[in-house]
Design an enzyme around this catalytic site. Structure first.
Site, PDB file in Angstrom:
ATOM      1  N   ASP A   1     -22.544  -8.386 -35.666  1.00 21.15           N
ATOM      2  CA  ASP A   1     -21.145  -8.155 -35.330  1.00 21.15           C
ATOM      3  C   ASP A   1     -20.792  -9.055 -34.146  1.00 21.15           C
ATOM      4  O   ASP A   1     -21.674  -9.474 -33.391  1.00 21.15           O
ATOM      5  CB  ASP A   1     -20.952  -6.685 -34.972  1.00 21.15           C
ATOM      6  CG  ASP A   1     -19.561  -6.400 -34.446  1.00 21.15           C
ATOM      7  OD1 ASP A   1     -18.594  -6.780 -35.116  1.00 21.15           O
ATOM      8  OD2 ASP A   1     -19.465  -5.806 -33.351  1.00 21.15           O
TER       9      ASP A   1
ATOM     10  N   ASP B   1     -22.514  -2.527 -32.758  1.00 14.42           N
ATOM     11  CA  ASP B   1     -22.393  -1.540 -31.686  1.00 14.42           C
ATOM     12  C   ASP B   1     -21.264  -0.544 -31.882  1.00 14.42           C
ATOM     13  O   ASP B   1     -21.138   0.396 -31.106  1.00 14.42           O
ATOM     14  CB  ASP B   1     -22.188  -2.247 -30.342  1.00 14.42           C
ATOM     15  CG  ASP B   1     -20.773  -2.799 -30.199  1.00 14.42           C
ATOM     16  OD1 ASP B   1     -20.223  -3.289 -31.215  1.00 14.42           O
ATOM     17  OD2 ASP B   1     -20.226  -2.755 -29.089  1.00 14.42           O
TER      18      ASP B   1
END
Length: 841
Positions: free
Chosen positions: A529, A729
């Site tokens: 990400d 996250d």
């Protein structure tokens, strides 16, 4: 009459709380409940009634009593000698008429009301001046490191493999070394008993002639008695474990030990008591041989192996103990205007706790008072302390440095981040890697096969061996039973997992289970990400460019004044950047937020606007070509650009960006050097995503993707035959983390992400992925070495014990040598696994 809160008349109805007579016409204290009006002697009684009306409302009034809360009793003076104090509120209570009472510490306590009794029962120590004690432990759950499905209350032995069970929930005080000391004392006693047996049995062979005949009988009985104590006392745990393994039909190492030593000892006892029962094939030098020394030495050597193994296994838990030791044992609770130390287990959600300078934060919570700096290196690995004030989050185990803080407990016990870290490590240490299936399949047929080999060895020696054939046959059979060691096979995988999990925790890498450790070593594709993983996850001020007469400092002052009333992340970045540069931020008036365009206000007599190009068009502010080019250049670098107009003229532009983490470029270069393919997934726009990808050298980028799209990309890569690890996250990363072969959550991210992932990177650094992969590769290599050692040991040891070398070299393996080799095999596996503790990551 003397009232508990106020002086009242002695006529009328009764106060439902204290039972005093109350005049409804004169008392100002009353309340409506269940269609009825209740009257009270004072405000305190009314407050207590409203807090718990069911405890006081009813048809039967309370008997007249002393003050319900404070003050003197409303009874004649001669009755005071028969009254006691309510331990909660301090009022006088008649024990003969009191309806509310409770037993505690062997004594009956009396209360003025049900509410006082409830408060006392909840925590009697608070009102008796005692230290509150944590609730009694109903019994810790213990499990087997080799068979996690085996669980029971309290310690014991595994019925499948015979190993000692370990606590399911680790505690810092769970193992004080008492088990090791007890086993060491037992081993010392066995050595003291076995040495005389060994001297009596082997002495004639050492000196070259037998003991005198007049001593032979006495020495034989001494040898038998000492050896019997060793076998029956020292070997009792082995016989018990061996017998238990037969009930679920899960034969193990202790089955073989019990069978081997039991046969040797029982045969020797019968030979000593009734030698005439044995045929000539059992006689050597005219006597039936006995093997008390073999049985005794085997038990002693196996006990030595257990002792060495236990000491080694205790070392594997040092990382867990270090983590558990980060939490303080007590907390300082604020209560009723006082503060006192309580055990950590007594802290409840909502409690106010004081943390003084130098103390550790006891639980997770929010600071409500004070300012200080807190050392959070336990979580982040960074030595720089973090400033904390009211409203900031505090984490258990971190260290308060220079100021006093008061925090409100939000997560206690097993809910704290520190407890979750410990639980993750413990769970990974108990889990089983797929490689463990190899050992399980072997163990299923190993013991029956060894027994079969022992029977064949006995038959072969009895039929073909030298005289006395039956004696040699018995020695060979016992040696085969003793030397075979399924424990080495069983320990090969779990002991490496235990050590690797602890080593990972020290390096900021938490593995949820053993499968993740094994799967990570084969990963060839890393999906990452962007926000919060590659970047810091929060925008910061990067550029302030002037295009008019106003200087840069004045531009930043105007922009910060505009944005200080906004809660938008970009606004907070501008205000924080201005504050960091020492800019004095003036007040703005007439603030207006223009959705999708920007903000406007008056600052220091100027009409100021900050926003995008659409806002400039609405205000008829011309966008000069140089400013447009600079804005496009900043956007291509991944920044968000805002234009500042003052009094209808373009004054400059402000750029805010989510900066790339400092360790990200080097971490990605290392992973690429190791052969990993890097893929970036982000919900951000394509322009920003491509800008970050260019800076980091990432070729494959998927932008503007939803959480479902991220999971779909991961699934597509897996269908292409790639072994995929996903690092993220946020909540939007959770589906992809769960879909990947190995999900890796940044410790600075959300709880949902960490729950969805198999690996948590505590410090939130991408470089931790390299450490995790290096540890995974070292662990798998170590497991394979252990399995190799175990297989080779048994493949070589069993034939040697059966006597395969005798026809060529005339060598017969003694049961004592077999026992020593068996013990050392398990120790060698554990020792090899402990090398992971020094693995360089």
């Amino acid at each position: 009459m003397s009232g508990c809160c106020h002086t009242t008349t002695a006529t009328g109805e009764r106060d439902p709380v204290c039972g005093m007579a109350v005049d409804p016409a004169s008392t100002p204290h009353h309340a409506e409940y269940a269609g009825r009006t209740y009257h009270f002697c004072g405000a305190r009684c009314r407050e207590r009634f409203l807090a718990a009306p069911d405890a006081f409302a009813g048809d039967t009034p309370a008997p007249p009593a002393a003050a319900c809360c404070h003050g003197a009793a409303a009874v004649p003076a001669d009755q005071h000698a028969h009254r006691v104090k309510d331990p909660v509120c301090g009022m006088d209570v008649d024990p003969h008429t009191a309806r509310h009472r409770a037993e505690h510490a062997g004594r009956t306590w009396y209360f003025c009301s049900a509410r006082c009794r409830e408060r006392f029962v909840e925590s009697p120590g608070r009102f008796l001046g005692e230290q509150p004690t944590p609730p009694a432990d109903p019994g810790a759950i213990y499990t087997c490191p080799m068979h996690p499905e085996v669980r029971q209350v309290g310690p014991g032995d595994c019925p499948k493999c015979g190993m000692a069970l370990e606590p399911l929930a680790p505690r810092a005080d769970a193992d004080d070394g008492g088990e090791v000391r007890a086993l060491a004392r037992r081993f010392g006693g066995l050595v003291a008993l076995t040495l005389p047996v060994l001297v009596l049995a082997m002495g004639p062979h050492l000196v070259g002639h037998p003991w005198p005949m007049r001593w032979a009988g006495l020495l034989g009985w001494i040898e038998a008695m000492l050896a019997s104590v060793v076998v029956l006392w020292g070997g009792a745990p082995f016989f018990r474990r061996g017998w238990r393994s037969l009930r679920p039909w899960s034969p193990n190492m202790y089955t073989l030990i019990a069978l081997g030593t039991g046969v040797a000892w029982l045969y020797s006892v019968v030979a000593l008591l009734a030698p005439g029962l044995f045929p000539a094939g059992f006689r050597m030098h005219g006597r039936v041989g006995v093997y008390f020394e073999s049985a005794a030495v085997i038990v002693t050597l196996v006990s030595l192996g257990d002792l060495l193994e236990l000491r080694a296994r205790r070392r594997t838990g040092e990382a867990l103990k270090a983590l558990l030791g980060l939490a303080p044992k007590t907390a300082r609770r604020l209560e009723h205007g006082h503060e006192h130390d309580v055990p950590l287990e007594a802290v409840q959600v909502g409690d106010l706790l004081r943390v003084r300078p130098g103390e550790k934060v006891p639980v997770d919570g929010i600071a409500t008072e004070g300012e200080s700096h807190v050392d959070e290196s336990m979580l982040t690995g960074e030595p720089m302390p973090v400033a904390k004030a009211a409203g900031d989050r505090l984490t258990a185990g971190t260290v308060n440095q220079d100021g006093t803080l008061v925090l409100r407990a939000e997560k206690v016990g097993g809910e704290t981040m520190l407890a979750q870290i410990v639980a993750l490590v413990a769970q990974a240490q108990r889990s089983r890697a797929p490689l463990q299936r190899v050992a399980d399949r072997v163990a299923a047929w190993f013991v029956p096969a060894v027994v079969a080999v022992a029977v064949l060895a006995f038959a072969a020696w009895a039929a073909l061996g030298p005289q006395p054939r039956l004696a040699h046959a018995l020695i060979a059979a016992v040696s085969v039973l003793i030397i075979a060691c399924p424990c080495a096979l069983g320990l090969a995988t779990p002991i490496s997992i235990m050590v690797a999990s602890g080593r990972g925790a020290q390096a900021g890498v938490l593995f949820r289970d053993a499968a993740a450790i094994e799967a990570l070593h084969g990963v060839d594709t890393l999906v990452v990400d962007k926000t919060g993983t590659l970047t810091e996850g929060r925008p910061v001020l990067t550029d302030v460019l002037a295009f008019g007469d106003l200087p840069r400092a004045q531009l930043l002052t105007l922009a910060a004044a505009l944005e200080q009333a906004s809660e938008h992340p970009l606004a907070r970045a501008i205000v924080a950047g201005a504050s960091a540069q020492g800019v004095a931020i003036p007040a703005a008036t007439g603030f207006r937020s223009l959705t999708g365009r920007g903000v406007r206000a008056q600052v220091d007599g100027r009409e100021v606007a900050l926003g995008n190009a659409r806002l400039l068009d609405e205000l008829n502010v011309a966008l000069a070509e140089p400013a447009a080019r600079q804005a496009e250049r900043l956007r291509s670098d991944g920044a968000t650009v805002m234009f500042l107009a003052a009094d209808g003229v373009l004054a400059g532009l402000i750029a805010v960006a989510d900066r790339i983490k400092a360790d990200t470029p080097a971490a990605l270069d290392r992973l690429r050097d190791e052969g990993l393919r890097i893929v970036m997934l982000t919900g951000d726009n394509a322009t920003t995503a491509q800008a970050v990808a260019r800076q980091l050298g990432i070729d494959q980028v998927h932008a503007d993707v939803s959480p479902a799209d991220k999971a779909a990309v991961v699934e597509r890569l897996k269908r292409q035959g790639r072994r995929v690890a996903m690092a993220g996250d946020g909540i939007n990363d959770a589906p992809a983390l769960a879909a990947a072969d190995v999900g890796m959550a940044m410790g600075s991210g959300t709880d949902v992400a960490m729950e969805s992932a198999q690996v948590t990177l505590v410090r939130g650094e991408l470089s931790a992925i390299g450490r995790a992969r290096a540890l995974s590769q070292a662990t798998v290599r170590n497991i394979r070495q252990n399995l190799f050692f175990a297989f080779v040991y048994n493949a070589v040891g069993v034939p040697l014990a059966a006597g395969v070398l005798y026809p060529v070299f005339g060598v017969v393996l003694s049961p004592m040598v077999a026992a020593l080799a068996m013990s050392l095999s398990s120790v060698s596996v554990v020792t090899n696994a402990l090398r992971l503790r020094s693995t360089r990551l």
